[in-house]
Each structure stands twice: as C-alpha cells, then as structure tokens.
Design an enzyme around this catalytic site. Structure first.
Site, PDB file in Angstrom:
ATOM      1  N   GLU A   1      54.305  41.642  41.487  1.00  0.00           N
ATOM      2  CA  GLU A   1      54.568  41.120  40.138  1.00  0.00           C
ATOM      3  C   GLU A   1      54.480  42.234  39.105  1.00  0.00           C
ATOM      4  O   GLU A   1      53.979  43.330  39.384  1.00  0.00           O
ATOM      5  CB  GLU A   1      53.589  39.993  39.800  1.00  0.00           C
ATOM      6  CG  GLU A   1      52.146  40.443  39.813  1.00  0.00           C
ATOM      7  CD  GLU A   1      51.317  39.810  38.723  1.00  0.00           C
ATOM      8  OE1 GLU A   1      51.788  39.695  37.581  1.00  0.00           O
ATOM      9  OE2 GLU A   1      50.162  39.453  39.022  1.00  0.00           O
TER      10      GLU A   1
ATOM     11  N   LYS B   1      55.723  38.816  28.283  1.00  0.00           N
ATOM     12  CA  LYS B   1      55.201  38.212  29.517  1.00  0.00           C
ATOM     13  C   LYS B   1      55.971  36.923  29.749  1.00  0.00           C
ATOM     14  O   LYS B   1      55.986  36.061  28.873  1.00  0.00           O
ATOM     15  CB  LYS B   1      53.703  37.937  29.324  1.00  0.00           C
ATOM     16  CG  LYS B   1      53.053  37.021  30.346  1.00  0.00           C
ATOM     17  CD  LYS B   1      51.569  36.821  30.002  1.00  0.00           C
ATOM     18  CE  LYS B   1      50.931  35.728  30.842  1.00  0.00           C
ATOM     19  NZ  LYS B   1      49.515  35.479  30.466  1.00  0.00           N
TER      20      LYS B   1
ATOM     21  N   VAL C   1      52.833  35.581  38.084  1.00  0.00           N
ATOM     22  CA  VAL C   1      52.855  35.082  39.464  1.00  0.00           C
ATOM     23  C   VAL C   1      53.908  33.982  39.589  1.00  0.00           C
ATOM     24  O   VAL C   1      54.676  33.935  40.563  1.00  0.00           O
ATOM     25  CB  VAL C   1      51.461  34.558  39.875  1.00  0.00           C
ATOM     26  CG1 VAL C   1      51.536  33.767  41.163  1.00  0.00           C
ATOM     27  CG2 VAL C   1      50.481  35.722  39.993  1.00  0.00           C
TER      28      VAL C   1
ATOM     29  N   ASP D   1      44.218  24.085  29.161  1.00  0.00           N
ATOM     30  CA  ASP D   1      45.006  25.282  29.446  1.00  0.00           C
ATOM     31  C   ASP D   1      45.014  25.469  30.952  1.00  0.00           C
ATOM     32  O   ASP D   1      43.979  25.714  31.566  1.00  0.00           O
ATOM     33  CB  ASP D   1      44.377  26.500  28.752  1.00  0.00           C
ATOM     34  CG  ASP D   1      45.161  27.787  28.971  1.00  0.00           C
ATOM     35  OD1 ASP D   1      46.158  27.783  29.728  1.00  0.00           O
ATOM     36  OD2 ASP D   1      44.779  28.814  28.380  1.00  0.00           O
TER      37      ASP D   1
ATOM     38  N   SER E   1      47.379  27.386  34.009  1.00  0.00           N
ATOM     39  CA  SER E   1      48.463  28.341  34.215  1.00  0.00           C
ATOM     40  C   SER E   1      49.679  27.698  34.866  1.00  0.00           C
ATOM     41  O   SER E   1      49.555  26.890  35.795  1.00  0.00           O
ATOM     42  CB  SER E   1      47.965  29.481  35.100  1.00  0.00           C
ATOM     43  OG  SER E   1      49.029  30.362  35.400  1.00  0.00           O
TER      44      SER E   1
ATOM     45  N   ASP F   1      51.348  29.167  36.840  1.00  0.00           N
ATOM     46  CA  ASP F   1      51.358  29.656  38.227  1.00  0.00           C
ATOM     47  C   ASP F   1      51.218  28.486  39.204  1.00  0.00           C
ATOM     48  O   ASP F   1      51.880  28.452  40.248  1.00  0.00           O
ATOM     49  CB  ASP F   1      50.178  30.609  38.494  1.00  0.00           C
ATOM     50  CG  ASP F   1      50.335  31.965  37.812  1.00  0.00           C
ATOM     51  OD1 ASP F   1      51.394  32.217  37.205  1.00  0.00           O
ATOM     52  OD2 ASP F   1      49.374  32.763  37.889  1.00  0.00           O
TER      53      ASP F   1
ATOM     54  N   LYS G   1      41.550  34.119  39.064  1.00  0.00           N
ATOM     55  CA  LYS G   1      40.703  34.971  38.229  1.00  0.00           C
ATOM     56  C   LYS G   1      39.390  34.271  37.884  1.00  0.00           C
ATOM     57  O   LYS G   1      39.339  33.086  37.624  1.00  0.00           O
ATOM     58  CB  LYS G   1      41.467  35.395  36.985  1.00  0.00           C
ATOM     59  CG  LYS G   1      42.492  36.488  37.332  1.00  0.00           C
ATOM     60  CD  LYS G   1      43.125  37.090  36.117  1.00  0.00           C
ATOM     61  CE  LYS G   1      44.361  36.354  35.722  1.00  0.00           C
ATOM     62  NZ  LYS G   1      45.455  36.452  36.675  1.00  0.00           N
TER      63      LYS G   1
HETATM   64  N1  PSU Z   1      46.321  39.376  38.405  1.00  0.00           N
HETATM   65  C1  PSU Z   1      45.783  40.505  37.876  1.00  0.00           C
HETATM   66  N2  PSU Z   1      46.064  40.781  36.566  1.00  0.00           N
HETATM   67  C2  PSU Z   1      46.928  39.998  35.807  1.00  0.00           C
HETATM   68  C3  PSU Z   1      47.512  38.853  36.397  1.00  0.00           C
HETATM   69  C4  PSU Z   1      47.157  38.578  37.694  1.00  0.00           C
HETATM   70  O1  PSU Z   1      45.024  41.230  38.541  1.00  0.00           O
HETATM   71  O2  PSU Z   1      47.196  40.316  34.662  1.00  0.00           O
HETATM   72  C5  PSU Z   1      48.498  37.987  35.612  1.00  0.00           C
HETATM   73  C6  PSU Z   1      49.460  37.330  36.596  1.00  0.00           C
HETATM   74  O3  PSU Z   1      50.765  37.706  36.219  1.00  0.00           O
HETATM   75  C7  PSU Z   1      49.251  35.858  36.430  1.00  0.00           C
HETATM   76  C8  PSU Z   1      48.907  35.796  34.966  1.00  0.00           C
HETATM   77  O4  PSU Z   1      50.372  35.110  36.765  1.00  0.00           O
HETATM   78  O5  PSU Z   1      47.989  36.900  34.846  1.00  0.00           O
HETATM   79  C9  PSU Z   1      48.330  34.455  34.585  1.00  0.00           C
HETATM   80  O6  PSU Z   1      48.531  34.267  33.217  1.00  0.00           O
HETATM   81  P1  PSU Z   1      48.339  32.795  32.595  1.00  0.00           P
HETATM   82  O7  PSU Z   1      46.894  32.477  32.807  1.00  0.00           O
HETATM   83  O8  PSU Z   1      48.696  32.956  31.133  1.00  0.00           O
HETATM   84  O9  PSU Z   1      49.286  31.887  33.308  1.00  0.00           O
HETATM   85 MN    MN Z   2      47.704  29.380  29.856  1.00  0.00          MN
END
Ligand code: PSU
Ligand code: MN
Length: 306
Positions: free
Chosen positions: A25, A86, A106, A138, A140, A142, A159
């Site tokens: 990614e 993003k 992702v 909130d 994701s 993903d 995470k």
């Molecule tokens: N894994 C990492 N660092 C990141 C991400 C994943 O080690 O920055 C990113 C990925 O692209 C994942 C995104 O899809 O963070 C999730 O963002 P959000 O919570 O806004 O969906």
């Molecule tokens: Mn979000």
C-alpha cells in the site's frame, strides 16, 4: 481509459507467468511514515521482495491513474509531494476523475490489487473500530472493503490506537477470516499481543496457501487476514506505548481531529512522543509482514494454482 489498475511491465510479466507478486500500500508511505525517510522505506520494502524473488506491486493513484507497480518517479511523488491525498476504496473514482495523486489505504489497495489478480498484500496494521466509538462512531473503510474483496492481507493485526476487541467483533460480522501466524493471539501492531484470543492459527506459508485454495473452492468473496506479530523483543515497550497512546488520544480529542485525519494524527503524535521509536517499530512491523507475504506468494505460485 485502459484497464484498472495499470500494471507495470514487471508486474504484468510476473502475473502472466504465474510468478509470485506482492501488493504494497502507499498511504503508509504518503501519510504513515515521516518524510523524507519514507522514500527509503518504500524502496526498502520493494527491495526485500525483489531479493526474495517476488515482484513488488506498490499501488497508488498517479495523476488520476490507479497503478500497480510504480516507477522511481511515481514512488518519489507519493513519498515527497505534500499535495498527495489519502484515498480509501470509496474515494478511488473521484480521485481518478479529478486526476489526483493519492496514497491508497488498505481498503483502496486491496480493491485495486484484487482487480489486478494479485493474491497477497502486505501492510503494517489495518484500520478498524476507533476507541470512543459510542460517542463518535469512527470505523475504518478497510473493514468493509475487506468484507467484499478476496485477497490475503498480511498485517500485524490492527493498529493499537483502535478498540481491538470491537474490531475483532466487526471482522467476524463482516465475514473476514482471521488467523494468527504461529500464534493463537491477535497482535496489536506496535505490540506483540493484544490479549485477544484467535480461533485459528496457521504455521507455515504452505498452510496459508492451502487455506487460500480452499477459499477459492468456496468462491469466498471476503479477505483472509493473516495476523503476524512482532517478536516480543522488537515491540514498543508496552508501558511507554500505553502512556503515549493515552496522551495522543487526549490530544486528538482536544484538537477536534476527525475523519481520515485521525489515524495520521495519532501515528504522528506517537512518533514525536516516543522520539521516533514508534517509527522504527512501525518499520519492523512492515518488514516482518513483507517477508511473510513474500513466502506466502511464493508458496501460492509453487502450487501452480495461479
Ligand atoms: N499501517 C501502517 N501505517 C499506516 C497505515 C497502515 O503501518 O499509515 C494506514 C493504512 O493505509 C490504513 C490506514 O488503511 O492507515 C487506515 O486509515 P483509517 O483509519 O483512516 O481508515
Ligand atoms: Mn476513520
């Protein structure tokens, strides 16, 4: 417009010949890791794959064109150009129409990789359900994309900034398969162990490829998440982690950070508050996942199953 995503020469050749390919990614490059070291990091992930005999397919949108396999100039833009946005899965068509240049999350990467016929994808940690969901929901994108995209994703769980038990529940509801790699516990990105038990563990790349084949027989349309923990001696010190994470969550709340800015904000805060240690750990997380993804893609291609 030609086929989406546009494949680089090496990616096209490898896919046609049934040789191993791993998708990477690009949001982690554009928004996850700090400039300018993110460029070296992006190259190092690709070099790890090449060194293992696997073709890297870093995925991004460049001037509105979704690509799998980036040239040097594209990789540099994604890493260094501050106007790079993003994009998640739902944003892709708009980024294409507006000719934007974007790091793919992702979600967006999985979608594009699956369209290209790439079976294995390595990342750091997935997005998921954020803490405080009850007050401010909130979750994701993903998770929803993985619920309807057949791909094997190697990640160190989700995470640790997230509500991990809630995320596991959502993965179940959404039909995303989850297996620990050589563990029965779900990892927590910066940390080896989230404390959450898993029903399934897989102990070799060949076993994972066998599961992928079974999923094809079932015509599964969801993802398989291979949760690959950091070894305990490489994780972020759990005490430091918990303290700094509490600070970063409070700071995000106080600053009113919302939407897709939340994850980059929290990762950036963790980086400053740990004096860069969290970034070194994040790099180790991704490297471990890239190495395992290379083995899975190789085991898959050795089955001759495509
Ligand atoms: N894994 C990492 N660092 C990141 C991400 C994943 O080690 O920055 C990113 C990925 O692209 C994942 C995104 O899809 O963070 C999730 O963002 P959000 O919570 O806004 O969906
Ligand atoms: Mn979000």
């Amino acid at each position: 417009m030609s086929a989406v995503p546009e494949l680089s020469g090496p990616v096209r050749a490898a896919l046609q010949a049934g040789r191993p390919v791993v998708a990477l990614e690009s949001t982690i490059i554009s928004h996850g890791l700090p400039r300018p070291d993110n460029l070296a990091a992006a190259r190092s992930f690709e070099e790890m794959l090449t060194g293992a005999g696997v073709t890297p397919a870093t995925i991004a949108v460049v001037d509105g064109v979704p690509k799998a396999g980036l040239g040097e100039a594209d990789l540099e833009r994604i890493a260094l150009d501050e106007s790079v946005v993003k994009v998640g899965g739902r944003d892709l068509a708009m980024a294409m129409a507006a000719r934007r240049t974007a790091g793919t999350t992702v979600a967006a990467t999985s979608l594009l990789a699956a369209r290209a016929g790439i079976r294995v994808f390595a990342t750091g940690g997935l997005g998921g359900v954020h803490r405080g969901f009850a007050e401010s929901p909130d979750e994701s994108g993903d998770l929803t994309v993985l619920s309807r995209t057949a791909i094997t994703v190697v990640s160190a769980g989700v995470k640790s900034i997230l509500d991990i038990p809630a995320t596991l529940e959502r993965l179940e509801t959404l039909g995303v398969a989850v297996a620990g790699y050589r563990t029965n516990r779900f990892p927590a990105f910066y940390l080896t162990d989230s404390g959450q038990d898993l029903d399934w563990r897989l102990d070799s790349p060949q076993e994972i490829a066998t599961v992928m084949a079974a999923r094809d027989l079932l015509r599964e349309e969801s993802a398989l998440l291979v949760a690959n923990p950091l070894p305990p001696d490489r994780q972020l010190d759990p005490e430091l982690h918990d303290r700094v994470l509490a600070e970063s969550l409070a700071a995000a709340g106080a600053a009113g950070i919302r939407g897709k800015a939340v994850t980059p904000f929290l990762l950036g805060y963790m980086r400053r508050a740990t004096g860069g240690v969290s970034v070194a750990v994040n790099m180790d997380v991704v490297r471990g996942n890239v190495a395992l993804a290379a083995q899975i893609a190789t085991a898959w291609s050795e089955r001759g199953a495509g």
